[in-house]
Design a protein around this motif. Structure first.
Motif, PDB file in Angstrom:
ATOM      1  N   SER A   1      27.687  25.451  47.767  1.00 37.69           N
ATOM      2  CA  SER A   1      26.227  25.368  47.734  1.00 37.69           C
ATOM      3  C   SER A   1      25.586  25.635  49.086  1.00 37.69           C
ATOM      4  N   HIS A   2      26.388  25.871  50.109  1.00 36.91           N
ATOM      5  CA  HIS A   2      25.859  25.969  51.477  1.00 36.91           C
ATOM      6  C   HIS A   2      25.850  27.425  51.938  1.00 36.91           C
ATOM      7  N   PHE A   3      24.661  27.961  52.164  1.00 31.78           N
ATOM      8  CA  PHE A   3      24.554  29.375  52.507  1.00 31.78           C
ATOM      9  C   PHE A   3      25.339  29.738  53.760  1.00 31.78           C
ATOM     10  N   ASP A   4      25.297  28.890  54.790  1.00 26.28           N
ATOM     11  CA  ASP A   4      25.954  29.245  56.040  1.00 26.28           C
ATOM     12  C   ASP A   4      27.474  29.180  55.962  1.00 26.28           C
ATOM     13  N   ALA A   5      28.024  28.659  54.889  1.00 23.59           N
ATOM     14  CA  ALA A   5      29.449  28.829  54.604  1.00 23.59           C
ATOM     15  C   ALA A   5      29.645  30.037  53.689  1.00 23.59           C
ATOM     16  N   PHE A   6      28.795  30.123  52.666  1.00 17.41           N
ATOM     17  CA  PHE A   6      28.903  31.210  51.682  1.00 17.41           C
ATOM     18  C   PHE A   6      28.788  32.587  52.330  1.00 17.41           C
ATOM     19  N   ARG A   7      27.971  32.706  53.360  1.00 21.24           N
ATOM     20  CA  ARG A   7      27.762  34.031  53.962  1.00 21.24           C
ATOM     21  C   ARG A   7      29.009  34.561  54.677  1.00 21.24           C
ATOM     22  N   PHE A   8      30.008  33.697  54.901  1.00 21.98           N
ATOM     23  CA  PHE A   8      31.253  34.142  55.523  1.00 21.98           C
ATOM     24  C   PHE A   8      32.353  34.426  54.495  1.00 21.98           C
TER      25      PHE A   8
ATOM     26  N   LEU B   1      30.331  19.158  53.025  1.00 23.44           N
ATOM     27  CA  LEU B   1      30.737  18.872  54.401  1.00 23.44           C
ATOM     28  C   LEU B   1      29.846  19.583  55.406  1.00 23.44           C
ATOM     29  N   HIS B   2      29.484  20.818  55.106  1.00 22.43           N
ATOM     30  CA  HIS B   2      28.668  21.570  56.056  1.00 22.43           C
ATOM     31  C   HIS B   2      27.252  21.025  56.140  1.00 22.43           C
TER      32      HIS B   2
ATOM     33  N   MET C   1      36.920  32.428  52.565  1.00 20.60           N
ATOM     34  CA  MET C   1      36.640  33.230  53.759  1.00 20.60           C
ATOM     35  C   MET C   1      37.816  34.128  54.153  1.00 20.60           C
ATOM     36  N   VAL C   2      38.998  33.850  53.579  1.00 21.12           N
ATOM     37  CA  VAL C   2      40.168  34.683  53.895  1.00 21.12           C
ATOM     38  C   VAL C   2      40.733  35.345  52.639  1.00 21.12           C
TER      39      VAL C   2
END
Length: 300
Positions: free
Chosen positions: A174-181, A208-209, A142-143
């Motif tokens: 594997s988690h979209f709501d992490a990947f989208r950031f 984890l998410h 994300m950074v």
């Protein structure tokens, strides 16, 4: 689902106990908000998720439970007046005295598509083996090569050191709501490409998410599910969030968080051990939600 009727002296202690339990999390957040202060770890569960602190604090018994002498519930979404078809615990004879408040059948029916969607995702997640090789690199992605970071805290390894960690590891979020950031530069590095509409094809219990999101699924099912289950999921999410940020690229030592240096073999081992423990802790909560969804669907 067997109907239950609770007199005020029976349901009030549960409501008070719930409010006292969640106040340990809510009140520090509200105090920081009043002061205009931010906490990069603990504020996440109140700012990222759409459940207001006041809503988390309000206790609900769940579908199938009628509350007697509960005027504070009369204007809440999903509730309706009902005359229980069981003897009033006080022995009252008139319908007016026996009238209570319960989550309505109409509300349950209206929520059926949501219940089906949540259950489908939870079952798909539970049926997969836990993948424990991501090492929390989503926060690093994300950074990656970013002009600005998401939190106003320094990076432990600096910008170039952070970029090197990302480039030297396999990214498998594997988690979209992490990947989208993920930053634009990091997104192509992910070996998986989850999308908004195919979560059930990717989510797995080691993430984890996915564990934190049990809280989201629980509160989205409110007031159909008991608030005790929502609070149990919140407690898990709270603890997972701490590991999530301890393993992140940020230096949070000033807040008392010892880093989990996932760029080292020792840090990776620590992360995987805690990730596995959280997956094991999340499993019975996920199962409780699955069974609750099944009972609600059967009731419609």
């Amino acid at each position: 689902m067997q109907p239950t009727v609770l007199a005020r002296d029976a349901w009030t202690p549960r409501a008070v106990a719930h409010a006292e339990r969640v106040d340990a999390w809510i009140q520090p957040h509200l105090e920081r908000r009043r002061r205009g202060a931010a906490h990069p770890v603990h504020d996440f569960l109140f700012t990222y998720y759409s459940h207001r602190p006041s809503a988390l604090r309000r206790w609900h018994p769940g579908y199938g439970v009628t509350l007697l002498d509960a005027p504070e519930y009369s204007d809440l979404k999903g509730y309706c007046r009902i005359v229980p078809h069981v003897p009033h615990p006080s022995g009252a004879e008139t319908d007016a005295e026996r009238e209570g408040l319960s989550v309505s059948d109409d509300h349950l029916a209206a929520q059926r598509p949501l219940i089906e969607s949540i259950r489908r995702l939870l079952v798909a997640t539970a049926e997969r083996p836990a993948a424990l090789g991501c090492f929390g690199l989503h926060e690093w992605a994300m950074v990656y090569r970013a002009a600005e970071v998401r939190h106003a805290w320094p990076l432990r390894l600096g910008a170039s050191g952070t970029d090197t960690v990302v480039e030297s590891h396999r990214i498998a979020c594997s988690h979209f709501d992490a990947f989208r950031f993920f930053t634009d530069a990091a997104r192509p590095l992910n070996v998986l490409q989850p999308a908004r509409d195919d979560r059930a094809a990717f989510e797995q219990p080691g993430c984890l998410h996915a564990g934190m999101d049990l809280y989201k699924h629980a509160f989205r099912l409110g007031p159909l599910v008991p608030s005790e289950l929502v609070a149990d999921c919140f407690a898990l999410a709270w603890d997972i969030r701490e590991l999530d940020m301890r393993a992140s690229p940020y230096d949070l030592a000033g807040l008392g968080y010892e880093p989990v240096p996932i760029e080292t073999p020792e840090g990776k081992a620590t992360y995987v051990a805690q990730q596995r423990a959280f997956a094991e802790r999340a499993a019975p909560l996920r199962q409780r939600l699955i069974e609750t969804c099944a009972r609600l669907l059967a009731a419609t």
